[in-house]
Scaffold this active site. Sequence first.
Site, mmCIF file in Angstrom:
data_model
loop_
_atom_site.group_PDB
_atom_site.id
_atom_site.type_symbol
_atom_site.label_atom_id
_atom_site.label_comp_id
_atom_site.label_asym_id
_atom_site.label_seq_id
_atom_site.Cartn_x
_atom_site.Cartn_y
_atom_site.Cartn_z
ATOM 1 N N HIS A 133 21.431 -36.716 6.128
ATOM 2 C CA HIS A 133 20.874 -38.143 6.642
ATOM 3 C C HIS A 133 22.095 -38.998 6.303
ATOM 4 C CE1 HIS A 133 17.286 -41.017 6.232
ATOM 5 N NE2 HIS A 133 18.400 -41.755 7.066
ATOM 6 N N ASP A 163 10.360 -37.647 14.481
ATOM 7 C CA ASP A 163 11.647 -37.920 13.539
ATOM 8 C C ASP A 163 10.833 -38.344 12.209
ATOM 9 O OD1 ASP A 163 14.426 -37.522 12.694
ATOM 10 O OD2 ASP A 163 14.079 -39.672 12.808
ATOM 11 N N TYR A 171 11.814 -42.034 4.242
ATOM 12 C CA TYR A 171 11.001 -43.192 4.522
ATOM 13 C C TYR A 171 9.794 -43.061 4.074
ATOM 14 C CZ TYR A 171 14.423 -42.463 8.658
ATOM 15 O OH TYR A 171 15.292 -42.142 9.599
HETATM 16 N N1 NAP Z 1 20.741 -43.058 9.973
HETATM 17 C C1 NAP Z 1 19.475 -42.734 10.414
HETATM 18 O O1 NAP Z 1 19.254 -41.491 9.998
HETATM 19 C C2 NAP Z 1 18.678 -43.575 11.246
HETATM 20 C C3 NAP Z 1 18.795 -44.785 11.223
HETATM 21 C C4 NAP Z 1 17.965 -45.614 11.910
HETATM 22 C C5 NAP Z 1 16.812 -45.187 12.775
HETATM 23 N N2 NAP Z 1 16.551 -43.694 12.544
HETATM 24 C C6 NAP Z 1 15.350 -43.006 13.170
HETATM 25 O O2 NAP Z 1 15.453 -43.785 14.497
HETATM 26 C C7 NAP Z 1 14.269 -44.140 14.532
HETATM 27 C C8 NAP Z 1 14.053 -45.425 15.471
HETATM 28 O O3 NAP Z 1 14.651 -46.445 14.706
HETATM 29 P P1 NAP Z 1 14.096 -47.911 14.612
HETATM 30 O O4 NAP Z 1 12.765 -47.657 14.041
HETATM 31 O O5 NAP Z 1 14.952 -48.465 13.421
HETATM 32 O O6 NAP Z 1 14.330 -48.657 15.656
HETATM 33 P P2 NAP Z 1 13.578 -48.978 16.989
HETATM 34 O O7 NAP Z 1 12.853 -47.933 17.421
HETATM 35 O O8 NAP Z 1 14.438 -49.940 17.801
HETATM 36 O O9 NAP Z 1 12.493 -50.198 16.349
HETATM 37 C C9 NAP Z 1 12.849 -51.249 15.698
HETATM 38 C C10 NAP Z 1 11.450 -52.236 16.157
HETATM 39 O O10 NAP Z 1 11.337 -52.606 17.097
HETATM 40 C C11 NAP Z 1 10.109 -52.657 17.389
HETATM 41 N N3 NAP Z 1 9.589 -52.304 18.781
HETATM 42 C C12 NAP Z 1 9.643 -51.077 19.270
HETATM 43 N N4 NAP Z 1 9.214 -51.131 20.698
HETATM 44 C C13 NAP Z 1 8.921 -52.201 20.910
HETATM 45 C C14 NAP Z 1 8.478 -53.043 21.963
HETATM 46 N N5 NAP Z 1 8.174 -52.495 23.322
HETATM 47 N N6 NAP Z 1 8.118 -54.275 22.099
HETATM 48 C C15 NAP Z 1 8.391 -54.962 20.669
HETATM 49 N N7 NAP Z 1 8.849 -54.440 19.750
HETATM 50 C C16 NAP Z 1 9.181 -53.024 19.859
HETATM 51 C C17 NAP Z 1 9.275 -51.974 16.239
HETATM 52 O O11 NAP Z 1 8.350 -52.811 15.768
HETATM 53 P P3 NAP Z 1 6.617 -52.412 15.949
HETATM 54 O O12 NAP Z 1 6.284 -51.288 15.110
HETATM 55 O O13 NAP Z 1 5.997 -53.471 16.031
HETATM 56 O O14 NAP Z 1 6.651 -51.802 17.578
HETATM 57 C C18 NAP Z 1 9.977 -51.750 15.158
HETATM 58 O O15 NAP Z 1 10.010 -52.149 14.082
HETATM 59 C C19 NAP Z 1 13.538 -44.415 13.117
HETATM 60 O O16 NAP Z 1 12.360 -44.600 13.148
HETATM 61 C C20 NAP Z 1 14.283 -43.281 12.615
HETATM 62 O O17 NAP Z 1 13.409 -42.161 13.064
HETATM 63 C C21 NAP Z 1 17.491 -42.907 11.792
#
Ligand code: NAP
Length: 313
Positions: free
Chosen positions: A119, A53, A58
Site C-alpha cells: 500500500h 478494492d 480503510y
Molecule cells: N494509494 C492507494 O492505495 C489509493 C489511494 C487512493 C485511492 N485508492 C483506491 O481507489 C479508490 C478510488 O479512490 P477515491 O475513492 O479516493 O476517489 P474517487 O473514486 O474519485 O472518489 C472520490 C469522491 O468522488 C465522489 N464521487 C464518485 N463518483 C461520483 C459521481 N458520479 N458524482 C459525484 N461524486 C462522485 C465520491 O463520493 P460519493 O460517495 O458521494 O459518491 C468520493 O468521495 C479508493 O476507494 C481506493 O480503493 C487507493
Amino acid sequence: MQNRALGRSGIDVSLLSLGTGGASQFGQKTGVDDAGRKRLVHAALDNGVNLFDTSEQYGRSEELLGNALEGVQRDRYLLATKWSYRPGGEYAEPGSLTESTERSLRLMNTDVLDIMQFHGILPGDYDPVVDRFVPEMLKLRDEGKIRLIGFTEMMTKDPKALIPQMGLTDHPEVWDVIMLKYGIMNQWAAKDVLPLAEKHGVGIMNMAPIRQTLTREKDRKAMFDTWQEDGSVDVSSLDESDPFGWLLHDGVESVIDAGYRFGAMHSGISTVLTGTATVEHLEANVRSMEAPPLGSDDYQRLLELFGDSAAPN
Ligand SMILES: NC(=O)c1ccc[n+]([C@@H]2O[C@H](COP(=O)([O-])OP(=O)(O)OC[C@H]3O[C@@H](n4cnc5c(N)ncnc54)[C@H](OP(=O)(O)O)[C@@H]3O)[C@@H](O)[C@H]2O)c1
C-alpha cells in the site's frame, strides 16, 4: 460493462471497479449503513463490476465488504486488498505481511485474495520494500493465499515520483498489477509508465480519475494558480470560471462524466476505480464507462493542455 485483460494474468476485469477507501471509505465516512453497502455492492455486481478494492487501512472496509458480499458466488468477483509496510512509520516486522493476509482472508470470508498490494510505496522506499518483503509475498502466492502481486502509488506532494516506473523497469516480472493515478489533470503516467505496463503485461488499476483537483473548485483553482506561477502547464486559454465547459457536448454530461471517460481511454488502463458509496453515483459512473470515449478533438486538446501535468490529488 466492457471487460479488459488484467495484464498478463489471464483474468478479465470490468472496466469500472469499486474501491472502498478514499473520502467515502465504503460509506463509513458518509453515513451509509450495512444495508446501503449491500445495495451498493449488488448494484455494482448487477452492472457487471467484478473487482472490489480494499485495504487493511480503510477502517473496517475489509470486514464490511466481506459482509456485503455474503452469499454471492465467489467466482463472480475479484478481491484486491493491501498491506501497509510502514504501519507506524517504521518498516514492518518480518511475518506481519503473512499475519495481515490471514486476517484479510478471515475478514472477507475467503480462502484466496485475488490481488495483494503493497500500500502506497513512498519515494525512496521501493528498493527496501522489494528486498525486505517481496520474498514473503512470493511465499504467500506459492501457498495459494494470494493470486496476484502488486503495489499502489502514494498520493505524494511529488506527483512525478517514479515508483511505478521503477517497478516496471526493475522488476516487471514480479508485478502483476500496479495501481496509479491517471486522469485529465494527471497524465504523467501516459508518458512512460502505461507503455511499459503494456509491454510487460502488467495490469493497471486507475485509482483516481476524478478526485479533488477535478471536482472541487477550490483545489482546481489552487492547482491552476501553481501551474501558472511555475509555468509548467499553460491554462491561460481556459475560461477561468468554467474551464471544462467545452467538454460538455454530445452526451458528455458533466466534468465527472468526462473524467471517468478520459480515465479509461488509454489502452494501458485495465480498470478504473470509483470510490463512491452511493448507488446513484455508481450508476452514473457505469454509464460513463459504457458511453463512447471523449471525441478525438477534445482528447487532443486535453493532451495539449495537460500532457505534462501531474496534479498530486
Ligand atoms: N494509494 C492507494 O492505495 C489509493 C489511494 C487512493 C485511492 N485508492 C483506491 O481507489 C479508490 C478510488 O479512490 P477515491 O475513492 O479516493 O476517489 P474517487 O473514486 O474519485 O472518489 C472520490 C469522491 O468522488 C465522489 N464521487 C464518485 N463518483 C461520483 C459521481 N458520479 N458524482 C459525484 N461524486 C462522485 C465520491 O463520493 P460519493 O460517495 O458521494 O459518491 C468520493 O468521495 C479508493 O476507494 C481506493 O480503493 C487507493
